[in-house]
Design a protein around this motif. Structure first.
Motif, PDB file in Angstrom:
ATOM      1  N   UNK A 255       0.993  -1.192  -0.088  1.00  0.00           N
ATOM      2  CA  UNK A 255      -0.086   0.025  -0.265  1.00  0.00           C
ATOM      3  C   UNK A 255       0.925   1.269   0.003  1.00  0.00           C
ATOM      4  N   UNK A 256       0.904   2.105  -1.002  1.00  0.00           N
ATOM      5  CA  UNK A 256       1.776   3.081  -1.079  1.00  0.00           C
ATOM      6  C   UNK A 256       1.250   4.335  -0.107  1.00  0.00           C
TER       7      UNK A 256
ATOM      8  N   UNK B 178      -3.457   4.380   2.574  1.00  0.00           N
ATOM      9  CA  UNK B 178      -5.065   4.331   2.692  1.00  0.00           C
ATOM     10  C   UNK B 178      -5.429   2.727   2.129  1.00  0.00           C
ATOM     11  N   UNK B 179      -5.580   2.140   3.093  1.00  0.00           N
ATOM     12  CA  UNK B 179      -5.972   0.478   2.807  1.00  0.00           C
ATOM     13  C   UNK B 179      -7.384   0.304   2.484  1.00  0.00           C
ATOM     14  N   UNK B 180      -8.132   1.207   2.771  1.00  0.00           N
ATOM     15  CA  UNK B 180      -9.559   1.001   2.237  1.00  0.00           C
ATOM     16  C   UNK B 180      -9.804   2.215   1.221  1.00  0.00           C
ATOM     17  N   UNK B 181     -10.437   1.920   0.133  1.00  0.00           N
ATOM     18  CA  UNK B 181     -10.799   3.012  -1.218  1.00  0.00           C
ATOM     19  C   UNK B 181     -11.507   4.150  -0.440  1.00  0.00           C
ATOM     20  N   UNK B 182     -10.819   5.248  -0.376  1.00  0.00           N
ATOM     21  CA  UNK B 182     -11.579   6.473   0.227  1.00  0.00           C
ATOM     22  C   UNK B 182     -12.604   6.996  -0.668  1.00  0.00           C
ATOM     23  N   UNK B 183     -12.808   6.578  -1.927  1.00  0.00           N
ATOM     24  CA  UNK B 183     -13.941   7.057  -2.810  1.00  0.00           C
ATOM     25  C   UNK B 183     -15.210   5.777  -2.640  1.00  0.00           C
TER      26      UNK B 183
ATOM     27  N   UNK C 293     -17.679   4.593  -1.146  1.00  0.00           N
ATOM     28  CA  UNK C 293     -18.914   4.837  -0.002  1.00  0.00           C
ATOM     29  C   UNK C 293     -19.467   3.736   0.792  1.00  0.00           C
ATOM     30  N   UNK C 294     -19.123   2.624   0.322  1.00  0.00           N
ATOM     31  CA  UNK C 294     -19.742   1.331   1.270  1.00  0.00           C
ATOM     32  C   UNK C 294     -18.741   1.274   2.617  1.00  0.00           C
ATOM     33  N   UNK C 295     -17.790   1.806   2.390  1.00  0.00           N
ATOM     34  CA  UNK C 295     -16.853   1.810   3.961  1.00  0.00           C
ATOM     35  C   UNK C 295     -17.391   3.079   4.720  1.00  0.00           C
ATOM     36  N   UNK C 296     -17.879   2.784   5.802  1.00  0.00           N
ATOM     37  CA  UNK C 296     -18.281   3.528   6.615  1.00  0.00           C
ATOM     38  C   UNK C 296     -17.220   3.966   7.827  1.00  0.00           C
ATOM     39  N   UNK C 297     -16.031   3.448   7.756  1.00  0.00           N
ATOM     40  CA  UNK C 297     -15.067   3.717   8.770  1.00  0.00           C
ATOM     41  C   UNK C 297     -13.714   3.485   7.772  1.00  0.00           C
ATOM     42  N   UNK C 298     -12.570   4.238   8.067  1.00  0.00           N
ATOM     43  CA  UNK C 298     -11.155   3.767   7.760  1.00  0.00           C
ATOM     44  C   UNK C 298     -10.309   3.705   8.859  1.00  0.00           C
ATOM     45  N   UNK C 299      -9.440   2.914   8.468  1.00  0.00           N
ATOM     46  CA  UNK C 299      -8.395   2.392   9.242  1.00  0.00           C
ATOM     47  C   UNK C 299      -6.930   2.583   8.685  1.00  0.00           C
ATOM     48  N   UNK C 300      -6.166   3.780   8.703  1.00  0.00           N
ATOM     49  CA  UNK C 300      -4.885   4.115   7.839  1.00  0.00           C
ATOM     50  C   UNK C 300      -3.806   4.048   8.490  1.00  0.00           C
TER      51      UNK C 300
END
Length: 273
Positions: free
Chosen positions: A161-162, A177-182, A184-191
Motif C-alpha cells: 500500500x503506497x 489508505x488501505x480502504x478505498x476512500x472513494x 462509500x460502502x466503507x463507513x470507517x477507515x483505518x490508515x
C-alpha cells in the motif's frame, strides 16, 4: 518494519506513579507505560490470550468504535471471535504470526498484515506458531446506507500500500489508505499516517470524525484540544468529535500511527419524538 506493541509487565517499587496519562472531556492519552498486565482483559471464546482495551463507545465522548491490542500465545486464538453480527473489523498485525481462516480459506498473517472483515464474516484466528502474536483489533457496527452493498473481506500487507503524500506537503506527511476512500460502502477507515522528522499537520484539524491513534513508531508533539503533549511508540490517543488536533514529528525517524476514523454517513439525529 518494527511496530510498537504493549509489552505488559509491571514497574518495580522504585517507580513513581506520576505520568503523562490524561483523560479529559475532549481527548484521552494512554501512554505505553500504562499498558501493563493488570489492565488486560480476557475475552469469551478466546483461548491463551490477553487484550488491552483502549477505547469503547462512551456516551458523550467517542461513540462509534472499540479498539484493542490482543496478544495470542502459541496455540491460542478463537474459532468464534466476534460476538456482534453487526460488527465489522480491521485487524493489523504488529508482531509474530497467526493463521486467519476466512470461510474455507487459510491466510498466514505476519507483521504488517492488514485485514478488513465485514459484518457477519465467518472468520477464525489461531496462533499455530512458536512465538506470541500481537495484533490491533478495531471494531465498529456497520451502518447500512441506501444503494450501497456491504464491502467484501480484504487482506493485504502494508508493503503493498503506497504512502500517498498529502497536498502541498512534499514527502513530509503521507497516508497509506488501505480502504478505498472513494468507496462509500466503507463507513470507517483505518490508515497508517506517516510524518518524516520535522513534518507536521500545519493547522488545528477540527472535524466530526472520532479518532483512535496508536503510535507505531517515532515521536511527536501532538496538539489535543488546547494542550501539546509528547507522544512516542506504543502511546494511544483517543479523540472525540471536533477535538482540535495537530502534530509536529520530532526525533530522527518517521513518526507513524494507526488511525481510525468514521466517515461516509449522515450523522444520526436520534429517535423522533
Amino acid at each position: 518494519m518494527n511496530y510498537a506493541f504493549p509489552s505488559g509487565g509491571l514497574p518495580d517499587q522504585s517507580v513513581n506513579a506520576d505520568g503523562a496519562a490524561v483523560f479529559t472531556t475532549a481527548y484521552a492519552v494512554l501512554p505505553a507505560v500504562t499498558h501493563r498486565d493488570i489492565v488486560t482483559s480476557f475475552l469469551p471464546t478466546w483461548h491463551s490470550h490477553r487484550a488491552w482495551i483502549f477505547a469503547r463507545p462512551m456516551t458523550g465522548f467517542a461513540e462509534t468504535f472499540a479498539q484493542y491490542a490482543v496478544e495470542i500465545y502459541p496455540g491460542g486464538g478463537s474459532s468464534d471471535p466476534e460476538p456482534d453480527r453487526d460488527a465489522q473489523a480491521v485487524l493489523f498485525v504488529a508482531k509474530g504470526r497467526a493463521r486467519l481462516t476466512l470461510g474455507a480459506e487459510h491466510h498466514e498473517l505476519e507483521p504488517g498484515s492488514y485485514v478488513y472483515l465485514p459484518p457477519a464474516a465467518p472468520w477464525e484466528l489461531w496462533n499455530i506458531y512458536d512465538e506470541p502474536c500481537g495484533f490491533h483489533w478495531i471494531r465498529k457496527r456497520y451502518v447500512h446506507a441506501q444503494g450501497l452493498t456491504v464491502p467484501e473481506p480484504m487482506i493485504t500487507h502494508e508493503s503493498r500500500v503506497p504512502v500517498v503524500p498529502m497536498p502541498e506537503c512534499g514527502d513530509a506527511w503521507g497516508t497509506q489508505r488501505f480502504l478505498d476512500p472513494l468507496d462509500l460502502a466503507y463507513d470507517f477507515h483505518v490508515n497508517i499516517v506517516t510524518f518524516q522528522p520535522g513534518g507536521r499537520i500545519p493547522f488545528a484539524e477540527t472535524h466530526v470524525m472520532e479518532h483512535g491513534l496508536f503510535v507505531l513508531q517515532g515521536t511527536a508533539r501532538y496538539l489535543l484540544n488546547q494542550d501539546w503533549v509528547e507522544v512516542g511508540p506504543g502511546d494511544f490517543m483517543w479523540l472525540r468529535a471536533f477535538c482540535p488536533q495537530a502534530c509536529i514529528a520530532t526525533g530522527t525517524e518517521p513518526f507513524r500511527y494507526l488511525l481510525y476514523k468514521d466517515v461516509n454517513r449522515h450523522p444520526s439525529l436520534g429517535p423522533l419524538t
